[in-house]
Every structure is written in structure tokens, then in C-alpha cells.
Design an enzyme around this catalytic site. Structure first.
Site, mmCIF file in Angstrom:
data_model
loop_
_atom_site.group_PDB
_atom_site.id
_atom_site.type_symbol
_atom_site.label_atom_id
_atom_site.label_comp_id
_atom_site.label_asym_id
_atom_site.label_seq_id
_atom_site.Cartn_x
_atom_site.Cartn_y
_atom_site.Cartn_z
ATOM 1 N N ARG A 197 0.840 -1.191 0.000
ATOM 2 C CA ARG A 197 0.000 0.000 0.000
ATOM 3 C C ARG A 197 0.876 1.243 0.000
ATOM 4 N NH1 ARG A 197 -2.097 1.081 4.212
ATOM 5 N NH2 ARG A 197 -1.228 -0.512 5.556
ATOM 6 N N TYR B 256 -1.601 -3.647 -6.738
ATOM 7 C CA TYR B 256 -1.302 -4.476 -5.565
ATOM 8 C C TYR B 256 -2.283 -4.285 -4.405
ATOM 9 C CZ TYR B 256 1.837 -7.416 -2.831
ATOM 10 O OH TYR B 256 2.390 -8.458 -2.123
ATOM 11 N N LYS C 281 -9.393 -2.251 2.226
ATOM 12 C CA LYS C 281 -9.073 -1.071 3.046
ATOM 13 C C LYS C 281 -9.856 0.166 2.600
ATOM 14 C CE LYS C 281 -5.865 -3.494 5.174
ATOM 15 N NZ LYS C 281 -6.131 -4.061 6.504
ATOM 16 N N CYS D 236 1.912 -7.648 14.382
ATOM 17 C CA CYS D 236 1.614 -8.165 15.715
ATOM 18 C C CYS D 236 0.987 -9.558 15.662
ATOM 19 C CB CYS D 236 0.685 -7.209 16.466
ATOM 20 S SG CYS D 236 1.491 -5.678 16.962
ATOM 21 N N ASP E 91 -9.229 -9.571 9.626
ATOM 22 C CA ASP E 91 -8.753 -8.218 9.320
ATOM 23 C C ASP E 91 -9.762 -7.107 9.607
ATOM 24 O OD1 ASP E 91 -6.659 -6.555 8.404
ATOM 25 O OD2 ASP E 91 -7.608 -6.367 6.445
ATOM 26 N N TYR F 259 1.688 -17.118 20.763
ATOM 27 C CA TYR F 259 1.020 -18.097 19.894
ATOM 28 C C TYR F 259 -0.088 -18.866 20.652
ATOM 29 C CZ TYR F 259 4.754 -16.758 16.751
ATOM 30 O OH TYR F 259 5.595 -16.027 15.957
ATOM 31 N N SER G 115 0.128 -3.466 12.373
ATOM 32 C CA SER G 115 0.753 -4.509 11.562
ATOM 33 C C SER G 115 1.926 -5.139 12.306
ATOM 34 C CB SER G 115 1.214 -3.934 10.228
ATOM 35 O OG SER G 115 2.141 -2.917 10.446
ATOM 36 N N ARG H 129 2.131 -12.167 -0.308
ATOM 37 C CA ARG H 129 0.782 -12.455 0.175
ATOM 38 C C ARG H 129 0.210 -13.762 -0.362
ATOM 39 N NH1 ARG H 129 -1.512 -8.467 3.807
ATOM 40 N NH2 ARG H 129 0.124 -6.895 3.859
ATOM 41 N N HIS I 132 -10.660 -2.149 12.087
ATOM 42 C CA HIS I 132 -9.542 -2.975 11.636
ATOM 43 C C HIS I 132 -9.324 -4.077 12.675
ATOM 44 C CE1 HIS I 132 -5.042 -3.014 10.244
ATOM 45 N NE2 HIS I 132 -5.765 -3.904 9.600
#
Ligand code: TSX
Ligand code: MN
Length: 594
Positions: free
Chosen positions: A69, A207, A216, A260, A283, A502, A258, A376, A236
């Protein structure tokens, strides 16, 4: 087929402007997808992956200059500059339209313009919204097929209603006989939003979030405007269902900046026996009040557009299993067997000879990464082994807790709970995270990213804070989700992560789950409610009580430093910052000093 005059007229107008060779209305069928992927292969954009390893999946490389982006080329064009706010780039709508009309004039020459009617959210849900994207990129059509519900069924429910107008061009017209590039794009990019007319104009990039306009651009920037006008929330956030060993089920939503591990949390494999985590979305969450006064959330998307590097059977087995078929891979590396590879996919086993995302021979001795750090996968959500049975429920799912979080080596404890809604909004507004190598800029620098929405809030962030406060004012407080802040990334003095993270994060989710049932497992501190020293379940794990003590420690001096930093950050919003948030800083400081 449609009789929607608004849509037909707009398609005609945009055809006149962009001058494509032909116009194609997408029906959304698998047959259509098959045809488009065939054409992408013929054009050199797609390489078909080994059918016996990864059926119906494709490999794609982007132009090396079109890989993410472009936030500095993203604009919110409102009549009044103050309404876009200090968090957005602004140009006056009239001026921007004039500029864009020039850019789009003839921009689709030599190409087909695809008309993509799409629904964000289950088709026909009261919370869903419809958009139509016009694009000259087949790659975009194929990704939209996975990420949204698209095609004729959407036109059927649209009827003669209005829709969000989304125009996209890669900005690479073709002359007679000119050979197409494998990844057409333009060095000059514009990602432009007109919130007042609910339209999006995107030029120059093919992209991700620049080009898949449902994500977004619509589901966050335009939808955040709709949500403010109509009294709901476009956020978000991931959404998961959590089931206890007793069979009680609750849903939570969580916002993280982002890097995390949002997708990892969305598909978590719990290490506590009997606990289950199931995915609604990874997301975006749209949340509206139901008739019972609770907040109900849907995932407006139907696929995952996730970062590949770092995703493995260890870090996120459910993501790996989701993408074993029907998946598009962009900017990862290609193996000699016609499969994909990326950094962090196989830590135990080094890959052999690969072809890198740049199309060059690559071995573990080569310089640079085999996959781009922002490579991605685009994969259908239904393929997730732990997809929640309610993930397409048009009512949405009731949200019991909202989590905020960030990556902080110091200061912020593993978990704490808001004192009330207003304090929770304050916690969302102070979300901050340390930068990692994946993002550009310095590593380890603390950046503010309120509600993880800094790049995605389609209006003045001060007004956004006020909107969140007003949600609390209009609701029955007892029915609102409880608000929490988590930090999986606290480090000890030697720089080692204190918390294993995790699957063990279920232990923190369990405490949160119990708190939403009003279990008395917290103590009040200056920053909010913290778990009592034995309240986090550490059964069958090796986690010394000293570590628990350290990870739940609050250093008043360090927090007072943070409070100063918050004031400075708040100052950019000037008069638009709600007074009650400044009051929250005052009260936090008071509590820390007493
Ligand atoms: O996604 C992560 N989560 C959430 C998981 C549900 N990551 C990866 C972040 C980058 C996308 C994490 N990294 C998490 C985490 O909870 N925690 C950490 C930090 C960490 C990294 C490695 C270890 C421990 C913690 N390794 C060992 O303990 C062996
Ligand atoms: Mn995101």
C-alpha cells in the site's frame, strides 16, 4: 444483468472516460475464474502451481516497485480539510477530480474494463454493503472473487439501490500491437477517497489494498464514514469465537497494528485442553447494535489476504492448511517442483534452489530474501479448518470483548482491562507499537497507531474518537463489550521475550473470557484491572512465577513518561480531540502519582 440505471449510466460514463477496448460484466462463476486465470497465464502474469501439490493455485510476481500500500499517495478528499484530519492526506475534491479525469482519460486503452459487483458481508445481510469496482486488471478480478462475494447474485440483491462507486486502473494503456507487461502499473499512483459521495478512484497500482478496493478503501475508509453517520463501527479487527471446556461460547474482536500477528490470533490453536478458538475474520469487523442492545459483528470479507513470510505449521497451521488449494500467491518464491516457499515457512529444513520473487535463481547463500517481506496469499475463508459455523450468519455474532494491543518490549503488561467504556476508548486511542524490520523505517521505534486505524480512518481521527465515545453514551452499559489491552511482546532485561505467545495466548483469552463473566480475578491498578498474580492459567507449561510477576509489573515512572508522550500525540488533533480523552490522561497521571 441489471436494470439499475445509476449503475448502467456510470459504467457508460466511465467507459467513455477510460476508453477500454471492451467492457465485461463479471458473473462471479468458477467458469469465469477459470477463463481469467487462463488469460493471466497466457499473459505471463500467473504461473500455474503443481496441480498434484496445490490444486487450482497460481503464482504471481508483481512489478518490484508495486509491492505494498502507498500511504503517502492515499488521499481523503472532503470539502473541508479539517474533516479529513491530520491523519490523512487531503486535496480539495474539485481539484483532485480534475487531476484524476486527466489520469483516467484513455487509461484503459487496449484493455478490457471488468465490472465487478460485490457485496462486503454475506449477500443480503442488514450489515452488508454493496460496491461496484470497475477495473482493467484481471489479477484484481481474480483476487476480488476470493476476497468478496461477487457477480450476478450481488446485482440481484442490489436492485435499483445505490452502491459505492469504485474505479480502478493500473494506468498502463496499450497502443495497437503493444505487448502487455506481466504486471502493468504506473510509477505515479493515486488512491483517492471521496467520503461525501462514497466513491473511490484508484490509479497506478495493481497491488493489494491499493487495487482490491473492497478491503481497506471501502470496508475501512469509506465504511468508517458510513458507520459514523449511521451509528455503527467499521474497524480494523479480527473476530474469533472462543469456546470453554464447559461449552460456553463467546466472540471477541481485536485490533492490532501490523506485524503483531493478527492472522495468527484469528486462527489460534489453543494449548489449554478443552478450549476452542474458531475464526470469523482476520482483518475487518463491521459492528452494529442488535435489537437486544448488544453489538453484533460480521466479517465483510470472504477470504484472507495474508502476509506469507513467517507463516508456518508452527506459527499458524490453520493458515497453512487453508491455502492448500484455490489460492493465489503473490511475491513469494517458486520451488523446482512448482510449489511456493517463503522465509519462515520451513525453519527446520532449508529450501533447495528457488526462483525468488524477483524471478532470479536463489539459494540459501544468495543475498536478500527469496520472498518479498510483504508477499501475500489470497485464499478463501471457507477453507480455514477452524472457520466458525456462524462466519456467514447475516445477523453477525455478539461481541463480548474488544481487545487492543501492540508490540511493546517494556512498560505495557501482558494484559489489562478497562475501568469502563470511556477508559476503554482511551486505551484504543493510545495503541502504539514498535516498528519491525518488515515495515519501513527504524526498528524498535514506538509509533502511535490508535485503534490500529491510523492508515484506515476515512475522516478526522479526533471525530473518530468522539464517535467511539458516543457509542458508549447511546448504549446500555451492561451490554457493551468489555475492553482489554494485550501485549504479547514484553521482553526481560536480557532482551528475551517473556511470554511464549502463539497457542499459549489462549491463557490470556481464558482470563478475558472469565472477566466477561464477572469472575473476581482482577486487581485495580492505576492503568486498569490487572490479573491477580495466580489468575492466568499456567498449567502444563513452564512459566516461572517470577516471570508472571515481571510481565504484569507496572512501573509508574515509565507510565508517566508514556502519559507525556500521549499528550504530545493528542496535540495534533487540536480542537477535534474529545475533552473526555484529555481528562482520561489527567486521571491516569493522578492515579499513577498517588
Ligand atoms: O503472531 C504472533 N503472536 C500471536 C499469535 C497468536 N507472533 C508473531 C508476530 C509477527 C507476525 C508472535 N511473536 C507472538 C504472538 O503471540 N509472540 C511473539 C514473540 C515470540 C517469538 C518467538 C518465541 C516466543 C515469543 N519463541 C520461543 O519462545 C521459542
Ligand atoms: Mn489489516
Amino acid at each position: 444483468m441489471t436494470t439499475n440505471i445509476k449503475l448502467i449510466n456510470w459504467v457508460n460514463e466511465m467507459t467513455e472516460l477510460c476508453k477500454p477496448d471492451s467492457v465485461y460484466w463479471c458473473n462471479g462463476t468458477d467458469k469465469e475464474y477459470e477463463q481469467l486465470t487462463k488469460e493471466l497465464i497466457d499473459n505471463g502474469t500467473f504461473i500455474k502451481l503443481n496441480e498434484s501439490i496445490r490444486p487450482n493455485s497460481f503464482y504471481c510476481r508483481s512489478d518490484p516497485n508495486d509491492v505494498a500500500r502507498v500511504e503517502d499517495r492515499t488521499f481523503i478528499c472532503t470539502e473541508n480539510k479539517e474533516n479529513a484530519g491530520p491523519n490523512n492526506n487531503w486535496v480539495a475534491p474539485k481539484e483532485m477530480k480534475e487531476l484524476l479525469l486527466k489520469k483516467f482519460n484513455g487509461s484503459m486503452k487496449g484493455r478490457t474494463m471488468y465490472v465487478i459487483p460485490y457485496s462486503m458481508g454475506p449477500i443480503g445481510s442488514d450489515i452488508s454493503q454493496i460496491g461496484v469496482e470497475l477495473t482493467d486488471s484481471r489479477y484484481v478480478v481474480c483476487n476480488m472473487k476470493i476476497m468478496t462475494r461477487m457477480g450476478q447474485p450481488v446485482l440481484d440483491v442490489l436492485g435499483n439501490k445505490n452502491f459505492v462507486h469504485c474505479l480502478h486502473s493500473v494506468g498502463a494503456p496499450l497502443n495497437e500491437g503493444q505487448k502487455d507487461s506481466y504486471w502493468p502499473c504506473n510509477p505515479e499512483k493515486y488512491i483517492v477517497h471521496f467520503p461525501e459521495e462514497k466513491s473511490i478512484w484508484s490509479y497506478g497500482s495493481g497491488y493489494g489494498g491499493n487495487a482490491l478496493l473492497g478491503k481497506k478503501c471501502f470496508a475501512l475508509r469509506i465504511a468508517s464514514n458510513m458507520a459514523r453517520e449511521e451509528g455503527w463501527l467499521a474497524e480494523h479487527m479480527l473476530i474469533v469465537g472462543i469456546t470453554s471446556p464447559e461449552g460456553e461460547k463467546k466472540y471477541i474482536a481485536a485490533a492490532f497494528p501490523s506485524a503483531c500477528g493478527k492472522t495468527n490470533l484469528a486462527m489460534l490453536t489453543p494449548t489449554l485442553p478443552g478450549w476452542k478458538v474458531e475464526t470469523i475474520g482476520d482483518d475487518i469487523a463491521w459492528m452494529k447494535f442488535g435489537e437486544d442492545g448488544r453489538l453484533y459483528a460480521i466479517n465483510p470479507e470472504s477470504g484472507f489476504f495474508g502476509v506469507a513470510p513467517g507463516t508456518s505449521m508452527d506459527t499458524n497451521p490453520n493458515a497453512i492448511l487453508s491455502m492448500n488449494k484455490n489460492t493465489i500467491f503473490t511475491n513469494v518464491a517458486l520451488t523446482p517442483h512448482g510449489d511456493v516457499w517463503w522465509e519462515g515457512m520451513t525453519d527446520h529444513q532449508k529450501p533447495e534452489k528457488l526462483i525468488s520473487w524477483l524471478g532470479q535463481d536463489w539459494t540459501p547463500d544468495s543475498k536478500g530474501n527469496a520472498a518479498h517481506p510483504n508477499a501475500r496469499f489470497t485464499t478463501p475463508a471457507v477453507q480455514c479448518p477452524v472457520i466458525d459455523s456462524a462466519w456467514e450468519d447475516p445477523k453477525g455474532v455478539p461481541i463480548s470483548a474488544i481487545l487492543f494491543g501492540g508490540r511493546r518490549a517494556k512498560v505495557v503488561p501482558l494484559v489489562y482491562e478497562a475501568l469502563n467504556w470511556q477508559h476503554g476508548v482511551f486505551m484504543g486511542s493510545i495503541v502504539s507499537s514498535e516498528t519491525t524490520a518488515a515495515a519501513t523505517g527504524k526498528v524498535g521505534k514506538v509509533r502511535h497507531d490508535p485503534f490500529a486505524m491510523l492508515p484506515f480512518c476515512g475522516y478526522n481521527m479526533g471525530d473518530y474518537f468522539a464517535h467511539w465515545l458516543s457509542i458508549g453514551d447511546q448504549a446500555d452499559t451492561s451490554k457493551l463489550p468489555k475492553i482489554f489491552y494485550v501485549n504479547w511482546f514484553r521482553k526481560d532485561k536480557s532482551g528475551k521475550f517473556l511470554w511464549p505467545g502463539y497457542g499459549d495466548n489462549i491463557r490470556v483469552l481464558k482470563w478475558i473470557f472469565e472477566r466477561t463473566n464477572n469472575v473476581d480475578s482482577a486487581i485495580k491498578t492505576p492503568i486498569g484491572y490487572l490479573p491477580k498474580s495466580d489468575a492466568i492459567d499456567v498449567s502444563n507449561m513452564d512459566f516461572p512465577s517470577e516471570n508472571m510477576k515481571e510481565i504484569l509489573t507496572i512501573d509508574n515512572e515509565l507510565w508517566l513518561d508514556d502519559a507525556k508522550d500521549i499528550r504530545e500525540f493528542y496535540s495534533i488533533f487540536g480542537e477535534r480531540l474529545p475533552k473526555n480523552l484529555l481528562k482520561e490522561v489527567d486521571m491516569l497521571e493522578e492515579r499513577l502519582k498517588s
